[in-house]
Design an enzyme around this catalytic site. Structure first.
Site, PDB file in Angstrom:
ATOM      1  N   HIS A  27      39.302  44.867 -40.319  1.00  0.00           N
ATOM      2  CA  HIS A  27      38.141  43.970 -40.329  1.00  0.00           C
ATOM      3  C   HIS A  27      36.833  44.773 -40.359  1.00  0.00           C
ATOM      4  O   HIS A  27      35.854  44.421 -39.689  1.00  0.00           O
ATOM      5  CB  HIS A  27      38.189  43.052 -39.097  1.00  0.00           C
ATOM      6  CG  HIS A  27      37.703  41.660 -39.358  1.00  0.00           C
ATOM      7  ND1 HIS A  27      38.519  40.577 -39.481  1.00  0.00           N
ATOM      8  CD2 HIS A  27      36.448  41.172 -39.512  1.00  0.00           C
ATOM      9  CE1 HIS A  27      37.804  39.484 -39.688  1.00  0.00           C
ATOM     10  NE2 HIS A  27      36.539  39.822 -39.721  1.00  0.00           N
ATOM     11  N   ARG A  52      32.890  52.337 -49.775  1.00  0.00           N
ATOM     12  CA  ARG A  52      31.470  52.255 -50.126  1.00  0.00           C
ATOM     13  C   ARG A  52      31.197  52.849 -51.504  1.00  0.00           C
ATOM     14  O   ARG A  52      30.050  52.989 -51.903  1.00  0.00           O
ATOM     15  CB  ARG A  52      30.603  53.018 -49.114  1.00  0.00           C
ATOM     16  CG  ARG A  52      30.772  52.594 -47.680  1.00  0.00           C
ATOM     17  CD  ARG A  52      30.126  51.231 -47.390  1.00  0.00           C
ATOM     18  NE  ARG A  52      30.140  50.973 -45.973  1.00  0.00           N
ATOM     19  CZ  ARG A  52      31.197  50.465 -45.313  1.00  0.00           C
ATOM     20  NH1 ARG A  52      32.303  50.141 -45.976  1.00  0.00           N
ATOM     21  NH2 ARG A  52      31.146  50.278 -44.011  1.00  0.00           N
ATOM     22  N   ARG A  84      35.278  45.776 -37.047  1.00  0.00           N
ATOM     23  CA  ARG A  84      34.545  44.759 -36.284  1.00  0.00           C
ATOM     24  C   ARG A  84      35.405  44.123 -35.194  1.00  0.00           C
ATOM     25  O   ARG A  84      34.914  43.323 -34.409  1.00  0.00           O
ATOM     26  CB  ARG A  84      34.060  43.650 -37.233  1.00  0.00           C
ATOM     27  CG  ARG A  84      33.149  44.156 -38.316  1.00  0.00           C
ATOM     28  CD  ARG A  84      32.993  43.142 -39.449  1.00  0.00           C
ATOM     29  NE  ARG A  84      32.216  41.978 -39.104  1.00  0.00           N
ATOM     30  CZ  ARG A  84      30.885  41.939 -39.057  1.00  0.00           C
ATOM     31  NH1 ARG A  84      30.204  43.017 -39.331  1.00  0.00           N
ATOM     32  NH2 ARG A  84      30.248  40.830 -38.748  1.00  0.00           N
ATOM     33  N   ASP A 110      41.150  47.147 -47.321  1.00  0.00           N
ATOM     34  CA  ASP A 110      39.692  47.083 -47.172  1.00  0.00           C
ATOM     35  C   ASP A 110      39.290  47.891 -45.955  1.00  0.00           C
ATOM     36  O   ASP A 110      40.135  48.507 -45.305  1.00  0.00           O
ATOM     37  CB  ASP A 110      39.179  45.630 -47.107  1.00  0.00           C
ATOM     38  CG  ASP A 110      39.419  44.950 -45.764  1.00  0.00           C
ATOM     39  OD1 ASP A 110      39.727  45.617 -44.748  1.00  0.00           O
ATOM     40  OD2 ASP A 110      39.296  43.717 -45.723  1.00  0.00           O
ATOM     41  N   GLY A 164      31.577  36.497 -43.521  1.00  0.00           N
ATOM     42  CA  GLY A 164      30.924  35.345 -42.905  1.00  0.00           C
ATOM     43  C   GLY A 164      29.421  35.436 -43.063  1.00  0.00           C
ATOM     44  O   GLY A 164      28.858  36.528 -43.200  1.00  0.00           O
TER      45      GLY A 164
HETATM   46  C1  GLV Z   1      33.782  37.495 -39.143  1.00  0.00           C
HETATM   47  O1  GLV Z   1      34.577  37.567 -40.026  1.00  0.00           O
HETATM   48  C2  GLV Z   1      33.101  38.618 -38.602  1.00  0.00           C
HETATM   49  O2  GLV Z   1      33.637  39.726 -38.680  1.00  0.00           O
HETATM   50  O3  GLV Z   1      31.999  38.413 -38.078  1.00  0.00           O
END
Ligand code: GLV
Length: 387
Positions: free
Chosen positions: A276, A311, A279, A307, A80
């Protein structure tokens, strides 16, 4: 200027050249950042086996991901706000990926729209979908991805609500957008970034503004996003989206064998083992630790990608040796983009390719598809002895 030899060099330049609030957005995990940290450090526990006196001429990292040719099994992950790291960031990254021969995945929450990216590229890219409650918007964005000839839909399943990243709140990257005074001063010192931004029209969420009812600016957009992510997303909806899309479908955010089996049942073409980038659910295991169990469960029924934490070319190669058919980089290419625009993304891809190719050669392999568990050492207790 010192030579750029690895992703960390690009990361340092990214930090210098990009407003703090956007660098921080990239370089954050949720809450304590335990999962964010372990995503990278867990790769260090896997080692390569050095082989010698093996012909290493005519090597190739070329293979396929979901049946599509790739110069190496490393796609650009959806990220994003990429167009805030650097003006027209999505277009620049997509062009670099196209020239290199790897897939580019455009995020729903991108700054440049599907149409902007399609206009500036010649080959199909992949589109990542967040499921929104607004059914008309959902149908429309899937149609727009079809019209742009996107060659895969990457459906993200682990972000119906947002994991809290402290830095984003402190920087004012929140709902609604409220940059702190310090951040406004910081932006003023990033002249290269500012000039680029002054020259482009792409400054908002291009896939959404003008397409979702009642969204005309950033403020209302943030509110809309917080309200619109579909809390009721379930496997039935995944099946419906698969039908609406009708093309190759990749399900992203699978961290448990049970969910991987559901992805097989629903008929997806691939899954991405992903937390993610650390995150979302802080305290989850790293993606690389979950990969073997998921491969054991479904590896012969569906393509398994990964994923989070990659790195370097060596990291990607470790995942491939374990059995993944594809990997994705997010931060690694964003550092290149923030450092040096399209050239920086190309540099990131070149660095990763060279690391992958040289490591493969020193492991005694000439073709990426022949890398397997014989090439690596994995600690017996890598997954951990959990009750
Ligand atoms: C969105 O995909 C985020 O992780 O900010």
């Amino acid at each position: 200027m010192a030579a750029i030899t690895n992703i960390n060099d690009l990361k340092r330049q990214h930090k210098r050249r990009t407003p703090k609030m956007f660098y921080d957005y990239c370089e954050s995990g949720s809450w304590t950042e335990q999962t964010f940290r372990e995503n990278t450090t867990d790769f260090d526990q896997i080692r390569f086996k050095q082989r010698v006196a093996v012909d290493m001429q005519d090597r190739t990292t070329a293979t396929k991901m979901i049946g599509q040719d790739v110069a190496m099994p490393v796609a650009l992950a959806p990220v994003g706000l990429t167009g805030m790291q650097c003006a027209d960031g999505e277009i620049k990254a997509a062009k670099a990926a196209e020239k290199f021969g790897v897939p580019f995945t455009l995020s729903t929450m991108s700054v440049c729209s599907i149409e902007d990216v399609a206009k500036h590229t010649t080959k199909p890219f992949w589109f990542q979908l967040y499921v929104m409650r607004d059914q008309a918007f959902l149908e429309n964005i899937i149609q727009r991805a079809k019209d742009a000839k996107c060659s895969a839909l990457v459906l993200t399943l682990d972000l119906q609500i947002l994991g809290q990243r402290h830095k984003d709140l402190k920087n004012g990257l929140s709902v609604p957008l409220r940059p702190s005074a310090g951040n406004i001063l910081d932006v003023a010192t990033k002249w290269r970034w500012g000039i680029g931004m002054l020259r482009t029209q792409n400054k908002s969420f291009g896939n959404i503004v003008g397409h979702a009812k009642g969204v005309s600016d950033m403020g209302s957009l943030f509110t809309w996003t917080a309200e619109q992510f579909d809390l009721q997303l379930d496997w039935d909806k995944v099946a419906k989206i698969k039908k609406m899309w009708g093309g190759p479908l990749i399900l992203k955010g699978i961290m448990e064998p049970e969910d991987a089996r559901k992805a097989v049942e629903v008929g997806a073409d691939a899954i991405v083992v992903s937390n993610h980038g650390g995150r979302q659910l802080d305290g989850a295991l790293s993606s690389i630790k979950m990969l073997p169990a998921i491969l054991d469960a479904v590896g012969n029924q569906i393509e398994v990608h990964i994923d989070s934490g990659i790195r370097s070319g060596q990291d990607a190669l470790k995942a491939i040796a374990l059995g993944a058919k594809g990997t994705y980089i997010g931060r690694a290419y964003i550092h290149g983009l923030g450092a040096n625009g399209e050239t920086g993304v190309t540099q990131a891809l070149q660095i990763i390719h060279k690391e992958m190719d040289t490591t493969m050669a020193l492991c005694g392999r000439r073709h990426i598809e022949t890398m397997d568990k014989d090439n690596i050492l994995v600690p017996r207790d890598f997954y951990g002895d959990w009750a």
